[in-house]
Structure formats: C-alpha cells, structure tokens
Design a protein around this motif. Structure first.
Motif, PDB file in Angstrom:
ATOM      1  N   ASN A 267      -1.055  35.706  29.714  1.00 18.38           N
ATOM      2  CA  ASN A 267       0.026  35.862  28.728  1.00 18.38           C
ATOM      3  C   ASN A 267       1.227  36.595  29.322  1.00 18.38           C
ATOM      4  N   LYS A 268       1.679  36.103  30.497  1.00 18.32           N
ATOM      5  CA  LYS A 268       2.811  36.766  31.163  1.00 18.32           C
ATOM      6  C   LYS A 268       4.049  36.762  30.277  1.00 18.32           C
ATOM      7  N   ASN A 269       4.303  35.642  29.608  1.00 17.59           N
ATOM      8  CA  ASN A 269       5.493  35.549  28.760  1.00 17.59           C
ATOM      9  C   ASN A 269       5.457  36.583  27.643  1.00 17.59           C
ATOM     10  N   SER A 270       4.270  36.773  27.067  1.00 17.11           N
ATOM     11  CA  SER A 270       4.115  37.760  26.000  1.00 17.11           C
ATOM     12  C   SER A 270       4.419  39.166  26.504  1.00 17.11           C
ATOM     13  N   THR A 274       7.519  41.520  25.308  1.00 17.60           N
ATOM     14  CA  THR A 274       7.234  42.870  24.788  1.00 17.60           C
ATOM     15  C   THR A 274       8.025  43.921  25.540  1.00 17.60           C
ATOM     16  N   PHE A 275       8.132  43.771  26.872  1.00 19.82           N
ATOM     17  CA  PHE A 275       8.871  44.744  27.664  1.00 19.82           C
ATOM     18  C   PHE A 275      10.364  44.693  27.362  1.00 19.82           C
ATOM     19  N   ILE A 276      10.908  43.495  27.212  1.00 26.82           N
ATOM     20  CA  ILE A 276      12.336  43.350  26.885  1.00 26.82           C
ATOM     21  C   ILE A 276      12.643  43.977  25.524  1.00 26.82           C
ATOM     22  N   ILE A 277      11.765  43.740  24.553  1.00 30.79           N
ATOM     23  CA  ILE A 277      11.937  44.346  23.224  1.00 30.79           C
ATOM     24  C   ILE A 277      11.900  45.875  23.335  1.00 30.79           C
ATOM     25  N   SER A 278      10.978  46.377  24.153  1.00 32.56           N
ATOM     26  CA  SER A 278      10.859  47.833  24.335  1.00 32.56           C
ATOM     27  C   SER A 278      12.140  48.423  24.921  1.00 32.56           C
ATOM     28  N   VAL A 279      12.699  47.746  25.942  1.00 34.97           N
ATOM     29  CA  VAL A 279      13.926  48.232  26.587  1.00 34.97           C
ATOM     30  C   VAL A 279      15.091  48.208  25.607  1.00 34.97           C
ATOM     31  N   MET A 280      15.231  47.114  24.865  1.00 39.86           N
ATOM     32  CA  MET A 280      16.347  46.992  23.915  1.00 39.86           C
ATOM     33  C   MET A 280      16.237  48.030  22.799  1.00 39.86           C
ATOM     34  N   LEU A 281      15.039  48.212  22.279  1.00 41.45           N
ATOM     35  CA  LEU A 281      14.827  49.193  21.213  1.00 41.45           C
ATOM     36  C   LEU A 281      15.153  50.600  21.701  1.00 41.45           C
ATOM     37  N   THR A 282      14.694  50.907  22.922  1.00 40.60           N
ATOM     38  CA  THR A 282      14.961  52.229  23.498  1.00 40.60           C
ATOM     39  C   THR A 282      16.451  52.453  23.684  1.00 40.60           C
ATOM     40  N   PHE A 283      17.141  51.451  24.208  1.00 43.16           N
ATOM     41  CA  PHE A 283      18.579  51.588  24.470  1.00 43.16           C
ATOM     42  C   PHE A 283      19.352  51.867  23.192  1.00 43.16           C
ATOM     43  N   PHE A 284      19.029  51.141  22.126  1.00 46.79           N
ATOM     44  CA  PHE A 284      19.739  51.341  20.854  1.00 46.79           C
ATOM     45  C   PHE A 284      19.438  52.712  20.251  1.00 46.79           C
ATOM     46  N   ILE A 285      18.238  53.224  20.507  1.00 43.54           N
ATOM     47  CA  ILE A 285      17.867  54.530  19.928  1.00 43.54           C
ATOM     48  C   ILE A 285      18.549  55.680  20.652  1.00 43.54           C
ATOM     49  N   ILE A 286      18.584  55.640  21.988  1.00 43.79           N
ATOM     50  CA  ILE A 286      19.010  56.831  22.737  1.00 43.79           C
ATOM     51  C   ILE A 286      20.399  56.722  23.362  1.00 43.79           C
ATOM     52  N   ILE A 310      -0.788  48.034  23.126  1.00 42.36           N
ATOM     53  CA  ILE A 310      -2.052  48.474  22.533  1.00 42.36           C
ATOM     54  C   ILE A 310      -2.103  48.114  21.048  1.00 42.36           C
ATOM     55  N   LEU A 311      -0.963  48.229  20.374  1.00 40.45           N
ATOM     56  CA  LEU A 311      -0.915  47.861  18.947  1.00 40.45           C
ATOM     57  C   LEU A 311      -1.268  46.387  18.768  1.00 40.45           C
ATOM     58  N   LYS A 312      -0.766  45.550  19.676  1.00 37.69           N
ATOM     59  CA  LYS A 312      -1.076  44.115  19.621  1.00 37.69           C
ATOM     60  C   LYS A 312      -2.559  43.872  19.890  1.00 37.69           C
ATOM     61  N   GLU A 313      -3.114  44.612  20.858  1.00 42.58           N
ATOM     62  CA  GLU A 313      -4.550  44.500  21.154  1.00 42.58           C
ATOM     63  C   GLU A 313      -5.385  44.899  19.938  1.00 42.58           C
ATOM     64  N   LEU A 314      -4.917  45.923  19.228  1.00 46.15           N
ATOM     65  CA  LEU A 314      -5.648  46.439  18.066  1.00 46.15           C
ATOM     66  C   LEU A 314      -5.777  45.379  16.984  1.00 46.15           C
TER      67      LEU A 314
END
Length: 470
Positions: A267-270, A274-286, A310-314
C-alpha cells in the motif's frame, strides 16, 4: 523515612502512591534479571523461555510506566514549575530503565518467533536491573540534589554501590562465560522485515538512553573530579534527542506494517497520501506559530504520520494485534500532545499587588483579594484572581502560599483549571519586604492528553497479558 514527614511537599496522596508503584516495576526487573542469568547458565534462551518471561517484562513495564506518570503529575501540580517533565535527575533515573525495558519487550517479541536477538535479550535484562539499582543508589545516597529525593542514607548508599558493582561484574562474567548463540544464522535479518525495524528502533532507544545517562551522571563526575557544580537542563536533552525523534518515529510508523522474516512495503500509495496529508496539516497549523518552520514541520509531520498510520491500523485490522496497536497509538498521541504543548504554551510572569490589573496581549489578570486561613499544621494565604481572555470569558483561580510550622517551610500551591483542550495554571510567591506578589500564569494546551496517552500506553500492555499472542 524520617525526611518524608519533614518535607510538606512530600505529604501528598500522589506521592504516597507513586513510589510503591515505581518500586513494583523495579522489583519486576529483578525477576527478569534472575531468570535471564539462570537461562543463560542452562543455555535455555529459547522461544519457550521468551514466552514465559514476556509476562514479567510486560508487568514490570506497566508498573514503571504508571509510576513515572504519577511522579510527573505530582511534580506538575505540586512543585509549581508548570510542566510535565523537567529532566530532573530523579526523573531521569526512572526513565532510563523504562527505555531499556521497552527495548527488551520488543526483543522478546522477536525471540518468541525465531529464537533471535538472544544476546540483546540477556544484555537488556542485565542493563535494566542494573539501571534500577543505579537509580536506587543515586536517590538513596544523597548524591543527587533534587526536590524528589527523600530518605537520604549515605551509609545505605555505600552498601548499594558495593552491591551494584558486584552485580555488574558477576552478571557480565556469567554472560561471557555461559552465553552461546545456538543458531547464528537466525540473527541474519532480511533488510526489509519487522525484525530489522525493531533492531533499528532499539538502537535509537539505546542512543536516547545514552543521552539521558550522560546528562544525569556527568555533573556528578565533574563535581567529584573538579568540585565544579553544574546542572544539565532541558536544552541539552532537546538538542540531542529531538532531531533523532524524526527517523525514530518514521521507523515506528513503518515497522508494524512489515511482516516477520521477509517483507515488502505494501500500500505504497496509501502511505504516500497519508504522509502528504500529515505535512499539509502540519504546515497549516504551525505556519504562524514558530520561526523554525522547516524543522517543526518535519517533526510534527512525522508525528502525525505515525498517528494516522496507527489510527488506520486500529480501524482496518480491528482486534488483530490490538494490544500493540493501542500502545503505539498511545505513544503517537503522547508525542503529538508533547509537541503541541511545547509550541503553543504561553507564560506571563509579573509582580502584582492586591486590587491591581495586569493587561497582556491575550487578556487581563485582576488580583481581587487575599484571605488568610489556619489549618492544623500550616497557615495559608489564599489569593483570588480573575483571568479574562481576549473573548471576554472569565475564570477564577485561587493559588496559595502555605507556611508550615514544624519545621517552618513556605510552599506555593498552584491552582489549575483543566479542560480537554488546555490547562490554565497560576502560582504565586510573596516578594519579601514588599506588598507585591510574584505570579506565574501559564496556558498549557493538551496537558490532559499527555496523561491520557500514557494510560493508553499502559492499557496496551495490560491487554497483551490477556492475549495468547500479540
């Protein structure tokens, strides 16, 4: 335990619970240590032994985790420092065996499946118990200068030091004489496997341990050699530990997704999304919060990546590896809570007198009045403050100054208003020869989530005790 009755800040329910729970964790490491040495002499470091000893490792780890959390909560509300961790030497001596015990827990998981990392298991068992004894020696001997220390007994400290030296020499001697690798090829891991991921993360844990050990012990050796007294504070640990958190969290995100023995990234695309979403979310927050935008963007992005993975795994795997997933989820929540707590926290320190108002950029502090109270063993001055935020919402905080009479000791008791989003923390001190009071008002975001995340971490360990297979 004579000093325990003398120091008022140690007369607290949390401190009555914290040492025994921590002690149970230490006692558990002695069982692991004894069993490991016995297994080495019998050449019985096997899968079956690993499954047996794992229960004791988990139990010790749970007690140690909860004990550290209780000590941190006590220091937070009782000492008036306004934080959850201060890299105090006595805090550090409980953290060090926790790091090795966590590494041991993961090595046992490998041992259970392919009888590998046997040397790691034995060395970590010895190191964990040695660090537990070392912590006992440092606290009991009076070498460390810390508000956490009590019941100092130098004579007993010398006895513990002699016992500790004999323990290290004996256990290391037993290891080198008796330990044999039954199957050396079992330690040859495929480069992309869960075993390799665990091994790499264990090296990171050993690095973190080395930093904490040096920061704790170096001032002691410097004092003995040159009589120069220094203190190693949070900047030392942050500069050496925080940059290495980035690869550590990245390996922790990918490791549980890998298979044992040999794997490939699925699931490389997934993962990329997920990493791109994490970077974008972080950038907008800080983007408007810190000048060091690049570093914090990378660090928090990796923390979010771990959290979302981990949330997705859960939700996808549900009850498969639930104990491991809950613990890792608790750890990811802990890292995120700590990062945002450190970045978003604000502090006001000022001198103020009764009836005065202090305006700052986010609101106003009004010192209404003081009230004197008399208790059985102390007198107190209770101050009434009204805190108004920029939205006009007002809360009342009532910090205290207590004067104990046997012996005469003055303490400051903070008042804390806790919500799910933030803590509002106020502590005051009397300025001598003056009608002014010195106050420290702090807004600490996500404090309660730090405690919740540690409980989730412990819950994952507890769940693993009731499962046949993690």
């Amino acid at each position: 335990m004579k000093e325990l009755g003398l120091n008022p800040i140690l007369q607290d329910p949390a401190l009555a619970i914290h040492p025994p729970i921590l002690y149970l964790g230490y006692v558990g490491t002695s069982i692991i240590f004894s069993s490991s040495l016995a297994a080495v002499t019998q050449n019985y470091i096997t899968k079956e032994w690993g499954k047996h000893i794992k229960k004791w490792v988990v139990v010790s780890w749970i007690f140690l985790t909860i004990g550290i959390m209780l000590g941190s909560i006590w220091a937070y509300y009782e000492l008036g420092w306004g934080g959850f961790w201060f890299w105090d030497p006595v805090e550090n001596v409980s953290l060090m065996p926790w790091l090795t015990l966590t590494a041991l827990l993961h090595c046992i998981a490998v041992l259970e499946r392919r009888a590998a990392l046997t040397s790691w298991v034995v060395i970590l068992s010895i190191t964990t118990f040695t660090l537990s004894m070392c912590g006992t020696f440092l606290v009991r001997s009076g070498i460390l200068n810390s508000v956490h220390t009590f019941a100092n007994d130098p004579a007993r400290g010398i006895f513990i030091l002699i016992f500790l030296f004999a323990l290290i020499v004996l256990s290391v001697g037993i290891f080198f004489i008796f330990h044999k690798e039954n199957n050396k090829s079992s330690n040859d891991f495929f480069w992309l496997s869960r075993e390799t991921s665990i091994l790499i993360n264990n090296w990171f844990m050993m690095y973190f341990l080395s930093v904490v050990l040096i920061g704790t012990v170096y001032p002691i050796f410097l004092d003995v050699i040159s009589s120069e007294k220094i203190s190693v504070g949070p900047p030392f640990y942050q500069k050496l530990i925080v940059p290495f958190l980035i690869p550590f969290l990245l390996f922790m995100s990918l490791g549980p997704r890998l298979k044992w023995i040999k794997s490939k990234i699925e699931n490389k695309n997934s993962l990329i999304i997920t990493f791109i979403i994490s970077v974008m979310l972080t950038f907008f927050i800080i983007k408007n919060l810190t000048t060091d935008l690049l570093f914090y963007t990378i660090l928090i992005s990796v923390a979010f990546f771990l959290f979302f993975t981990i949330l997705k795994e859960l939700f996808i795997k549900k009850f498969n590896n639930i104990s491991q997933t809950v613990s890792h989820f608790g750890f990811s929540l802990l890292i995120l809570s700590i990062l945002f707590n450190s970045i978003l926290s604000s502090e006001i320190i000022t001198n103020i007198k009764i009836g005065e108002r202090y305006n700052y950029n986010k609101g106003e502090i009004f010192f209404k009045k003081t009230e004197e109270r008399k208790e059985s063993n102390f007198n107190s001055i209770v101050a009434y403050f009204e805190i108004k935020d920029k939205n006009g919402k007002t809360i009342e905080l009532k910090p205290e100054i207590r004067i104990y009479n046997q012996p005469v000791i003055i303490t400051s008791e903070a008042d804390i208003k806790t919500t799910l989003l933030e803590d509002k923390f106020l502590v005051m001190n009397l300025v001598k020869g003056n009608e002014y009071f010195n106050i420290r008002y702090q807004v600490k975001p996500f404090m309660v989530w730090i405690w919740i995340s540690v409980l989730l971490l412990s819950l994952g360990g507890l769940m693993s005790l009731f499962k046949r297979k993690i």
